[in-house]
Design a protein around this motif. Structure first.
Motif, PDB file in Angstrom:
ATOM      1  N   VAL A   1       1.016  -0.882   0.124  1.00  0.00           N
ATOM      2  CA  VAL A   1      -0.280   0.093   0.439  1.00  0.00           C
ATOM      3  C   VAL A   1       1.355   0.864   0.375  1.00  0.00           C
ATOM      4  O   VAL A   1       1.495   1.536   0.742  1.00  0.00           O
ATOM      5  N   GLN A   2       0.518   1.596  -0.903  1.00  0.00           N
ATOM      6  CA  GLN A   2       1.388   3.481  -1.067  1.00  0.00           C
ATOM      7  C   GLN A   2       0.815   4.161  -1.426  1.00  0.00           C
ATOM      8  O   GLN A   2       0.003   4.092  -2.186  1.00  0.00           O
ATOM      9  N   ASP A   3       0.803   5.678  -0.931  1.00  0.00           N
ATOM     10  CA  ASP A   3       0.228   7.357  -1.163  1.00  0.00           C
ATOM     11  C   ASP A   3       1.661   7.593  -1.747  1.00  0.00           C
ATOM     12  O   ASP A   3       2.510   7.422  -2.489  1.00  0.00           O
ATOM     13  N   LEU A   4       1.339   9.114  -1.394  1.00  0.00           N
ATOM     14  CA  LEU A   4       2.389   9.513  -2.575  1.00  0.00           C
ATOM     15  C   LEU A   4       3.592   9.526  -1.490  1.00  0.00           C
ATOM     16  O   LEU A   4       5.032  10.524  -1.738  1.00  0.00           O
ATOM     17  N   GLY A   5       3.678   9.375  -0.241  1.00  0.00           N
ATOM     18  CA  GLY A   5       5.126   9.080   0.650  1.00  0.00           C
ATOM     19  C   GLY A   5       4.575  10.409   1.685  1.00  0.00           C
ATOM     20  O   GLY A   5       3.762  11.255   2.405  1.00  0.00           O
ATOM     21  N   ARG A   6       5.646   9.959   2.764  1.00  0.00           N
ATOM     22  CA  ARG A   6       6.230  10.971   4.114  1.00  0.00           C
ATOM     23  C   ARG A   6       7.006  12.671   3.969  1.00  0.00           C
ATOM     24  O   ARG A   6       7.542  11.810   3.189  1.00  0.00           O
TER      25      ARG A   6
ATOM     26  N   THR B   1      -3.909  12.191  -2.902  1.00  0.00           N
ATOM     27  CA  THR B   1      -2.537  11.920  -2.000  1.00  0.00           C
ATOM     28  C   THR B   1      -3.836  10.215  -1.704  1.00  0.00           C
ATOM     29  O   THR B   1      -3.363   9.239  -1.124  1.00  0.00           O
ATOM     30  N   ASP B   2      -5.192   9.942  -2.616  1.00  0.00           N
ATOM     31  CA  ASP B   2      -5.125   8.842  -1.813  1.00  0.00           C
ATOM     32  C   ASP B   2      -4.541   7.289  -2.289  1.00  0.00           C
ATOM     33  O   ASP B   2      -3.859   7.387  -2.866  1.00  0.00           O
ATOM     34  N   ALA B   3      -4.229   6.267  -1.359  1.00  0.00           N
ATOM     35  CA  ALA B   3      -3.443   5.409  -1.720  1.00  0.00           C
ATOM     36  C   ALA B   3      -3.542   4.616  -2.627  1.00  0.00           C
ATOM     37  O   ALA B   3      -5.339   4.100  -2.374  1.00  0.00           O
ATOM     38  N   VAL B   4      -2.622   3.884  -2.965  1.00  0.00           N
ATOM     39  CA  VAL B   4      -3.319   2.562  -3.684  1.00  0.00           C
ATOM     40  C   VAL B   4      -2.208   1.355  -3.705  1.00  0.00           C
ATOM     41  O   VAL B   4      -1.614   1.562  -2.989  1.00  0.00           O
ATOM     42  N   LEU B   5      -2.618   0.599  -4.460  1.00  0.00           N
ATOM     43  CA  LEU B   5      -2.105  -0.796  -4.331  1.00  0.00           C
ATOM     44  C   LEU B   5      -0.768  -0.751  -5.303  1.00  0.00           C
ATOM     45  O   LEU B   5      -1.077  -0.623  -6.477  1.00  0.00           O
TER      46      LEU B   5
ATOM     47  N   GLY C   1      -9.811   5.299  -2.295  1.00  0.00           N
ATOM     48  CA  GLY C   1      -8.658   5.292  -1.740  1.00  0.00           C
ATOM     49  C   GLY C   1      -7.791   4.050  -0.469  1.00  0.00           C
ATOM     50  O   GLY C   1      -9.093   4.027   0.308  1.00  0.00           O
ATOM     51  N   PHE C   2      -7.413   3.576  -0.552  1.00  0.00           N
ATOM     52  CA  PHE C   2      -7.059   2.350   0.422  1.00  0.00           C
ATOM     53  C   PHE C   2      -6.836   3.380   1.912  1.00  0.00           C
ATOM     54  O   PHE C   2      -6.028   4.132   1.303  1.00  0.00           O
ATOM     55  N   GLN C   3      -7.405   2.403   2.763  1.00  0.00           N
ATOM     56  CA  GLN C   3      -6.766   3.279   3.933  1.00  0.00           C
ATOM     57  C   GLN C   3      -6.653   2.635   5.705  1.00  0.00           C
ATOM     58  O   GLN C   3      -7.100   2.373   6.718  1.00  0.00           O
ATOM     59  N   LEU C   4      -5.412   2.247   5.367  1.00  0.00           N
ATOM     60  CA  LEU C   4      -4.657   2.281   6.286  1.00  0.00           C
ATOM     61  C   LEU C   4      -4.192   3.260   7.252  1.00  0.00           C
ATOM     62  O   LEU C   4      -4.537   4.249   7.002  1.00  0.00           O
ATOM     63  N   LYS C   5      -3.281   3.250   8.097  1.00  0.00           N
ATOM     64  CA  LYS C   5      -3.393   3.523   9.546  1.00  0.00           C
ATOM     65  C   LYS C   5      -2.656   4.789   8.769  1.00  0.00           C
ATOM     66  O   LYS C   5      -1.284   4.430   8.888  1.00  0.00           O
ATOM     67  N   ASN C   6      -2.224   6.301   8.999  1.00  0.00           N
ATOM     68  CA  ASN C   6      -1.327   6.898   9.045  1.00  0.00           C
ATOM     69  C   ASN C   6      -0.682   7.065   9.752  1.00  0.00           C
ATOM     70  O   ASN C   6      -0.775   7.044  11.378  1.00  0.00           O
ATOM     71  N   ILE C   7       0.418   6.782   9.898  1.00  0.00           N
ATOM     72  CA  ILE C   7       1.716   6.963  10.443  1.00  0.00           C
ATOM     73  C   ILE C   7       2.713   8.078   9.939  1.00  0.00           C
ATOM     74  O   ILE C   7       3.096   7.899   8.831  1.00  0.00           O
TER      75      ILE C   7
ATOM     76  N   CYS D   1       0.300   6.030   4.835  1.00  0.00           N
ATOM     77  CA  CYS D   1      -0.121   4.823   5.241  1.00  0.00           C
ATOM     78  C   CYS D   1       0.616   4.288   3.888  1.00  0.00           C
ATOM     79  O   CYS D   1       1.140   3.215   4.381  1.00  0.00           O
ATOM     80  N   SER D   2       2.150   4.788   3.527  1.00  0.00           N
ATOM     81  CA  SER D   2       2.907   4.411   2.618  1.00  0.00           C
ATOM     82  C   SER D   2       3.599   3.166   3.654  1.00  0.00           C
ATOM     83  O   SER D   2       4.053   2.988   4.199  1.00  0.00           O
ATOM     84  N   LEU D   3       3.477   2.173   3.555  1.00  0.00           N
ATOM     85  CA  LEU D   3       4.395   0.482   3.924  1.00  0.00           C
ATOM     86  C   LEU D   3       5.535   0.708   3.903  1.00  0.00           C
ATOM     87  O   LEU D   3       6.673   0.525   3.154  1.00  0.00           O
ATOM     88  N   TYR D   4       7.015   0.971   5.027  1.00  0.00           N
ATOM     89  CA  TYR D   4       8.386   0.980   4.874  1.00  0.00           C
ATOM     90  C   TYR D   4       7.915  -0.033   6.248  1.00  0.00           C
ATOM     91  O   TYR D   4       7.878   1.099   7.138  1.00  0.00           O
TER      92      TYR D   4
END
Length: 279
Positions: free
Chosen positions: A13-18, A49-53, A118-124, A128-131
């Motif tokens: 899962v990725q959006d535009l990033g941190r 900014t919405d998240a995608v796979l 967009g996909f809606q994982l928890k924002n950190i 919500c981009s996985l890293y």
């Protein structure tokens, strides 16, 4: 909800990033091919900014547990919806129980799946981009569930867009980076007069190139880097930092890829040819 039946090679899962955390050593992360994702989200009338796979090399098998609309973008991976072929940059209505599968990789290297809203994982740290160092997970696994919210009032205004694909482009437009002026004439000729080959050492952190140019003996302090920064090692190896790349480095920063060039490179696999063009 979207359930992962088979995760594929590397699905995240990725959006535009941190942003605004690089001074803390946190990479931007986010989608590798921002241009394709922008088109997909625009077609669905999503926020940019919405998240995608992000789907790398080998695609997953996914089952939808809610209704929604989807769009595919980026690499062409012979996708099917309930065993019927579907195409990139078209809007498809999804019903509960529909299965999206990916087959042969035809063009490019990274595909994208966008859903309405967009996909809606928890924002950190505002993303919500996985890293893994930040989110503990770096990819989706079999059985994972990815949430999204379907707006039943949404009706797409545009069902398809024609795009100028850059999947087969090989020229990367670049700017001069801070240590560019330290290069010798022979090194400049080597940079811009020939092709380079993407090495097998390529991932979301960096792309290495097989061919070397003349090395150097430059000593410099560790300095800030960005996604798209091209570093030159003392042995003459070229390393292009990507979205999960480190925030600082001690090698000379000789080139900086444009946004489009970063997207083009993100769609290349080992053995692909590229060339640099100075802007």
């Amino acid at each position: 909800m979207l359930k992962v039946l088979k995760s594929g090679f590397y699905t995240t899962v990725q959006d535009l990033g941190r942003f605004n955390f690089r001074n803390k050593g946190v990479p931007v992360s986010g989608v590798m091919d921002q241009l394709s994702v922008f088109k997909a989200n625009t077609l669905l009338e999503n926020d940019t900014t919405d998240a995608v796979l992000e789907i790398t090399m080998t695609g997953p098998t996914l089952i939808f547990e809610e209704e929604t609309y989807i769009t595919l973008a980026g690499a062409v991976m012979s996708a099917t919806l309930n065993n019927m072929p579907i195409q990139n940059y078209k809007v498809y209505q999804i019903n509960i129980g529909d299965i999206l599968s990916y087959g042969r990789l035809d063009k490019g290297f990274r595909a994208y799946l966008a859903v309405k809203g967009g996909f809606q994982l928890k924002n950190i740290l505002n993303s919500c981009s996985l890293y893994k160092p930040i989110t503990r997970e770096n990819r989706l696994k079999d059985g994972d569930v990815v949430p999204f919210e379907y707006n039943k009032l949404f009706k797409p205004k545009i069902l398809e867009i024609k795009v100028d694909s850059f999947l087969e482009e090989t020229v990367l437009e670049v700017y001069r980076a801070p240590e560019y002026d330290l290069l010798q004439e022979e090194q400049l000729a080597q940079l811009f007069d020939g092709d380079f080959t993407v090495a097998k050492e390529n991932d979301r952190m960096a792309y290495q190139l097989e061919e070397c140019i003349d090395g150097h003996a430059i000593n410099m302090l560790t300095s800030g880097t960005l996604p798209g920064t091209v570093q030159l090692t003392p042995s003459g190896k070229l390393i292009v930092l990507m979205k999960d790349g480190q925030t600082t480095g001690g090698y000379p920063r000789i080139l900086q890829l444009s946004h489009k060039a970063t997207a083009i490179l993100a769609q290349k696999r080992a053995g692909s040819k590229i060339a640099f063009k100075l802007l």
